[in-house]
Design a protein around this motif. Structure first.
Motif, PDB file in Angstrom:
ATOM      1  N   SER A   2       0.846  -1.190   0.000  1.00 15.85           N
ATOM      2  CA  SER A   2       0.000   0.000   0.000  1.00 15.85           C
ATOM      3  C   SER A   2       0.885   1.245   0.000  1.00 15.85           C
ATOM      4  N   THR A   3       0.598   2.189  -0.933  1.00 15.03           N
ATOM      5  CA  THR A   3       1.418   3.404  -1.042  1.00 15.03           C
ATOM      6  C   THR A   3       0.557   4.647  -0.899  1.00 15.03           C
ATOM      7  N   THR A   4       1.221   5.776  -0.673  1.00 14.34           N
ATOM      8  CA  THR A   4       0.531   7.052  -0.510  1.00 14.34           C
ATOM      9  C   THR A   4       1.473   8.189  -0.886  1.00 14.34           C
ATOM     10  N   TYR A   5       0.846   9.332  -1.205  1.00 13.58           N
ATOM     11  CA  TYR A   5       1.628  10.557  -1.462  1.00 13.58           C
ATOM     12  C   TYR A   5       1.444  11.556  -0.326  1.00 13.58           C
ATOM     13  N   ASP A   6       0.707  11.114   0.709  1.00  9.19           N
ATOM     14  CA  ASP A   6       0.460  11.976   1.863  1.00  9.19           C
ATOM     15  C   ASP A   6       1.662  11.891   2.799  1.00  9.19           C
ATOM     16  N   VAL A   7       2.660  12.743   2.543  1.00 14.10           N
ATOM     17  CA  VAL A   7       3.936  12.661   3.249  1.00 14.10           C
ATOM     18  C   VAL A   7       4.335  14.044   3.765  1.00 14.10           C
ATOM     19  N   ARG A   8       4.771  14.093   5.000  1.00 12.27           N
ATOM     20  CA  ARG A   8       5.330  15.328   5.571  1.00 12.27           C
ATOM     21  C   ARG A   8       6.624  14.973   6.292  1.00 12.27           C
ATOM     22  N   ILE A   9       7.669  15.737   6.017  1.00 15.71           N
ATOM     23  CA  ILE A   9       8.976  15.467   6.624  1.00 15.71           C
ATOM     24  C   ILE A   9       9.315  16.619   7.556  1.00 15.71           C
ATOM     25  N   HIS A  10       9.599  16.307   8.812  1.00  8.40           N
ATOM     26  CA  HIS A  10       9.782  17.314   9.845  1.00  8.40           C
ATOM     27  C   HIS A  10      11.272  17.558  10.103  1.00  8.40           C
ATOM     28  N   GLN A  11      11.534  18.534  10.952  1.00  9.54           N
ATOM     29  CA  GLN A  11      12.906  18.846  11.321  1.00  9.54           C
ATOM     30  C   GLN A  11      13.467  17.735  12.216  1.00  9.54           C
ATOM     31  N   ILE A  12      14.764  17.607  12.220  1.00  7.88           N
ATOM     32  CA  ILE A  12      15.428  16.587  13.052  1.00  7.88           C
ATOM     33  C   ILE A  12      15.306  16.975  14.529  1.00  7.88           C
ATOM     34  N   GLY A  13      14.869  16.035  15.324  1.00  9.16           N
ATOM     35  CA  GLY A  13      14.771  16.245  16.768  1.00  9.16           C
ATOM     36  C   GLY A  13      16.024  15.741  17.462  1.00  9.16           C
ATOM     37  N   VAL A  14      16.433  16.411  18.498  1.00 12.98           N
ATOM     38  CA  VAL A  14      17.642  16.042  19.225  1.00 12.98           C
ATOM     39  C   VAL A  14      17.273  15.641  20.647  1.00 12.98           C
ATOM     40  N   TYR A  15      17.697  14.438  21.018  1.00 13.05           N
ATOM     41  CA  TYR A  15      17.459  13.964  22.384  1.00 13.05           C
ATOM     42  C   TYR A  15      18.813  13.772  23.053  1.00 13.05           C
ATOM     43  N   LYS A  32       0.586   8.552   9.702  1.00  9.73           N
ATOM     44  CA  LYS A  32       1.331   7.649  10.583  1.00  9.73           C
ATOM     45  C   LYS A  32       2.685   8.279  10.906  1.00  9.73           C
ATOM     46  N   ARG A  33       2.922   8.545  12.189  1.00  9.34           N
ATOM     47  CA  ARG A  33       4.165   9.192  12.597  1.00  9.34           C
ATOM     48  C   ARG A  33       5.303   8.175  12.679  1.00  9.34           C
ATOM     49  N   LEU A  34       6.425   8.567  12.094  1.00  6.38           N
ATOM     50  CA  LEU A  34       7.579   7.666  12.050  1.00  6.38           C
ATOM     51  C   LEU A  34       8.819   8.392  12.573  1.00  6.38           C
ATOM     52  N   ARG A  35       9.767   7.611  13.048  1.00  5.09           N
ATOM     53  CA  ARG A  35      10.988   8.191  13.586  1.00  5.09           C
ATOM     54  C   ARG A  35      12.133   7.206  13.419  1.00  5.09           C
ATOM     55  N   SER A  65       6.215   0.516   5.777  1.00  6.18           N
ATOM     56  CA  SER A  65       7.568   0.830   6.220  1.00  6.18           C
ATOM     57  C   SER A  65       7.800   2.325   6.378  1.00  6.18           C
ATOM     58  N   GLY A  66       6.961   3.147   5.716  1.00  2.00           N
ATOM     59  CA  GLY A  66       7.166   4.593   5.754  1.00  2.00           C
ATOM     60  C   GLY A  66       8.272   5.069   4.838  1.00  2.00           C
ATOM     61  N   LEU A  67       8.820   4.192   4.021  1.00  2.00           N
ATOM     62  CA  LEU A  67       9.934   4.542   3.147  1.00  2.00           C
ATOM     63  C   LEU A  67       9.464   4.818   1.725  1.00  2.00           C
ATOM     64  N   PRO A  68      10.205   5.642   0.970  1.00  2.00           N
ATOM     65  CA  PRO A  68       9.912   5.811  -0.450  1.00  2.00           C
ATOM     66  C   PRO A  68      10.001   4.467  -1.162  1.00  2.00           C
ATOM     67  N   LEU A 167       8.461  -8.649  10.654  1.00  2.00           N
ATOM     68  CA  LEU A 167       8.890  -8.437  12.036  1.00  2.00           C
ATOM     69  C   LEU A 167       9.030  -6.963  12.387  1.00  2.00           C
ATOM     70  N   ALA A 168       8.951  -6.086  11.398  1.00  2.00           N
ATOM     71  CA  ALA A 168       8.965  -4.650  11.680  1.00  2.00           C
ATOM     72  C   ALA A 168       7.653  -4.207  12.317  1.00  2.00           C
ATOM     73  N   LYS A 169       6.619  -5.045  12.227  1.00  2.00           N
ATOM     74  CA  LYS A 169       5.313  -4.710  12.787  1.00  2.00           C
ATOM     75  C   LYS A 169       5.229  -5.200  14.235  1.00  2.00           C
ATOM     76  N   PRO A 170       4.888  -4.347  15.185  1.00  2.00           N
ATOM     77  CA  PRO A 170       4.795  -4.766  16.590  1.00  2.00           C
ATOM     78  C   PRO A 170       3.833  -5.927  16.806  1.00  2.00           C
ATOM     79  N   GLU A 171       2.733  -5.949  16.038  1.00  2.00           N
ATOM     80  CA  GLU A 171       1.752  -7.018  16.228  1.00  2.00           C
ATOM     81  C   GLU A 171       2.280  -8.380  15.786  1.00  2.00           C
ATOM     82  N   VAL A 172       3.347  -8.399  14.989  1.00  2.00           N
ATOM     83  CA  VAL A 172       3.996  -9.652  14.594  1.00  2.00           C
ATOM     84  C   VAL A 172       5.147  -9.985  15.546  1.00  2.00           C
ATOM     85  N   LEU A 173       5.929  -8.974  15.902  1.00  2.00           N
ATOM     86  CA  LEU A 173       7.113  -9.190  16.740  1.00  2.00           C
ATOM     87  C   LEU A 173       6.747  -9.598  18.163  1.00  2.00           C
TER      88      LEU A 173
END
Length: 457
Positions: A2-15, A32-35, A65-68, A167-173
């Protein structure tokens, strides 16, 4: 996919943590928020730039996956079973035989939650036997002499396991991690076993990232609580000198192998040797006077792994000492009692052709693990009442080593010296044997009373 063009890329956060700083690339795909976290800012900038470039050229993003899509295609589609076999093969050449077996057991437990269907599924016990003893054994996987039921089971597994990417999905892992904690009968594994298996699974996931099968290791990010491991020795299992000597005497009465095992168990108790070290002890390791104190130079260990896991085809794997580089040795003092036991053993049973002291009954063959265990169990049953036998006291031969180290520490031998003799670091030594130190509570109470002004009478 499943793909989408609904994408927003935010500034890098520093922890900024206590020890490290993490640079988090943050973006949103279909709400879907990704990090993705990086320890180096340049790597975070580079990864974010790839996302921005893909979004600007109008590329679709994969929702899961949230990847291009272009980055997603770089990740091969590989089944869990195919990947697990590849991981085993990568580890096999440099792994000890016991590690090979442990890896297979962990991957087998993980596989139980990764089948795509129950249709035509073989029996669970058959699946575990096929995976652990054949599929995840590099030397036996393609053996033409596989039993027909094993070969059929492996073919079913090969066709019906989920892709490694799942295995990247929590419901599987999460079910995979849960599966590491229980036996087939539903009884829980010891916490130490669970934690060891979790580490193996996490290492496998790192290998998947290296192979570009996963974008990152999903295990650390999952909120899953592993059972707490107990590292300290249970002081209830530690025999005192009278109990230990009584058990050694009882071993000598166990026919037929008991008499040739007295000195073997003596090495565990009087020199704190590990069983796999005592098995490998040879005449050239001994520096003994006719009587009195001598020295043992330990240079080899032969842990029991099973002949299907060793390169030699023997049940025991000849290795360097635990936590030591190949060729390193350690010297242990040999008390007069052990000196006498070793001389008596050599007079009565001689040595093998290669100089080994402890062998099986059959013409100098390797000492079977089952022979050791049976002799100890019978001696324990003979010496202890049923009530005492039901306790952990000297429950396994390894507890003799614990008794030796505890006796040294309580006898006032400096921890640095004990650690050197036992083959531990001081830190590990005190962590493991903290509960076995006698007399500390009394001393501390006396110091408190003195500080409070009480008279010592």
């Amino acid at each position: 996919m499943s793909t989408t063009y609904d994408v927003r890329i935010h500034q890098i956060g520093v922890y900024k943590g206590k020890r490290t700083t993490t640079y988090n690339v943050r973006w949103t795909v279909a709400q879907k928020r990704l990090r993705e976290g990086f320890r180096v800012k340049a790597l975070a900038d580079s990864f974010r730039a790839e996302l921005v470039t893909a979004a600007r050229r109008g590329e679709a993003f994969d929702v899961d996956s949230g990847l291009p899509v272009s980055m997603r295609r770089e990740q091969r589609v590989m089944s869990w079973y195919e990947f697990a076999c590849a991981f085993v093969d990568m580890k096999w050449p440099r792994a000890a035989a016991t590690t090979r077996r442990t890896n297979a057991e962990a991957l087998t437990a993980a596989s139980a939650a990764l089948f795509t269907t129950d249709r035509g599924k073989p029996d669970d016990k058959l699946i575990r036997a096929a995976l652990c003893r054949w599929g995840f054994n590099t030397n036996r996987r393609n053996d033409p002499n596989q039993p027909p039921e094993i070969a059929a089971t492996l073919r079913w597994i090969e066709r019906h396991t989920q892709p490694i990417s799942a295995l990247a999905k929590p419901e599987v892992l999460r079910p995979v991690l849960d599966g590491l904690t229980v036996r087939l009968d539903g009884q829980p594994y010891a916490p130490s076993v669970v934690n060891r298996r979790r580490k193996i699974l996490s290492t496998a996931m790192e290998y998947a990232v290296e192979r570009k099968l996963l974008p990152k290791n999903p295990v650390p990010a999952l909120k899953w609580t592993a059972p707490k491991s107990v590292h300290a020795v249970d002081r209830r299992s530690v025999a005192n000198p009278v109990q230990a000597r009584t058990l050694l005497a009882a071993v000598g009465t166990q026919q037929r192998s008991g008499p040739r095992l007295v000195a073997f168990f003596g090495c565990l108790y009087f020199a704190a040797m590990r069983p796999e070290e005592a098995v490998a002890l040879a005449k050239h390791n001994l520096s003994l006077p006719a009587e009195g104190w001598g020295e043992l130079t330990i240079d080899t260990a032969e842990p029991h792994a099973g002949k299907e896991w060793t390169d030699s085809g023997a049940n025991r794997d000849r290795r360097q000492l635990k936590q030591r580089a190949r060729g390193e040795t350690r010297t242990v003092p040999c008390p007069p009692e052990l000196t006498a036991l070793l001389h008596s053993h050599i007079r009565q049973f001689g040595t093998a052709a290669d100089g080994r002291l402890f062998t099986g009954e059959r013409n100098g063959q390797e000492l079977p693990k089952l022979t050791i265990v049976r002799a100890w169990q019978r001696a324990r049953a003979e010496v202890f009442t049923p009530e005492v036998a039901a306790t952990p006291l000297a429950g396994t031969p390894y507890d003799l080593r614990h008794a030796a180290v505890s006796t040294w520490l309580n006898g006032g031998v400096p921890a640095v010296t004990v650690a050197e003799w036992a083959g531990h670091s001081v830190e590990v030594l005190l962590k493991i044997y903290a509960k076995c130190l006698d007399g500390e509570a009394v001393t501390v109470r006396q110091r408190v009373e003195a500080a409070l002004g009480h008279r010592q009478g």
